[in-house]
Design a protein around this motif. Structure first.
Motif, short mmCIF file in Angstrom:
data_model
loop_
_atom_site.label_atom_id
_atom_site.label_comp_id
_atom_site.label_asym_id
_atom_site.label_seq_id
_atom_site.Cartn_x
_atom_site.Cartn_y
_atom_site.Cartn_z
N THR A 41 11.99 -1.97 -7.50
CA THR A 41 11.47 -0.81 -8.22
C THR A 41 9.95 -0.74 -8.17
O THR A 41 9.37 0.14 -8.80
CB THR A 41 11.93 -0.84 -9.68
N SER A 91 6.50 0.39 -7.09
CA SER A 91 5.98 1.57 -6.43
C SER A 91 5.16 1.17 -5.22
O SER A 91 4.46 0.15 -5.24
CB SER A 91 5.11 2.34 -7.43
N SER A 97 9.92 2.75 -2.31
CA SER A 97 9.68 1.49 -3.02
C SER A 97 9.26 0.41 -2.04
O SER A 97 9.40 0.56 -0.82
CB SER A 97 10.96 1.04 -3.74
#
Length: 100
Positions: A32, A34, A55
């Motif tokens: 997850t 970024s 991701s």
């Protein structure tokens, strides 16, 4: 050249510690995370997002060859991406499986 950031490789976005990482160099535990956390140039981020990479895990699933097929990603971007991933003991896919 080191990226202008410090990516915390010991916790996920919820702040909890991550489980032990497998010894595989391409293991990517930051599902997850970024892409922005990698500190890449805006043009590179935009190109990756246009190609559907959202991701760090998605980025780790791609090979150099697959990245070079993305418009706007060149050898300079590859160097920056591999350096950013390497600072967190991660890497691009090395087995050459096509994911795109």
């Amino acid at each position: 050249m080191q990226p202008p950031f410090k990516l915390d490789c010991t916790s996920d976005v919820s702040g909890h510690g991550v489980d032990a990482v497998s010894s595989s160099a391409t293991s990517c535990v930051h599902a997850t995370r970024s892409l922005r956390a990698l500190g890449l140039k805006p043009r590179t981020l935009h190109s990756l997002r246009r190609a559907g990479v959202r991701s760090v895990r998605g980025l780790c699933e791609l090979s150099e060859h697959e990245l070079l097929l993305i418009p706007g990603i060149g050898h300079g971007s590859i160097v920056a991406i591999t350096a950013a991933l390497g600072s967190c003991s991660l890497s691009l896919d090395q087995d050459g499986n096509e994911h795109i």
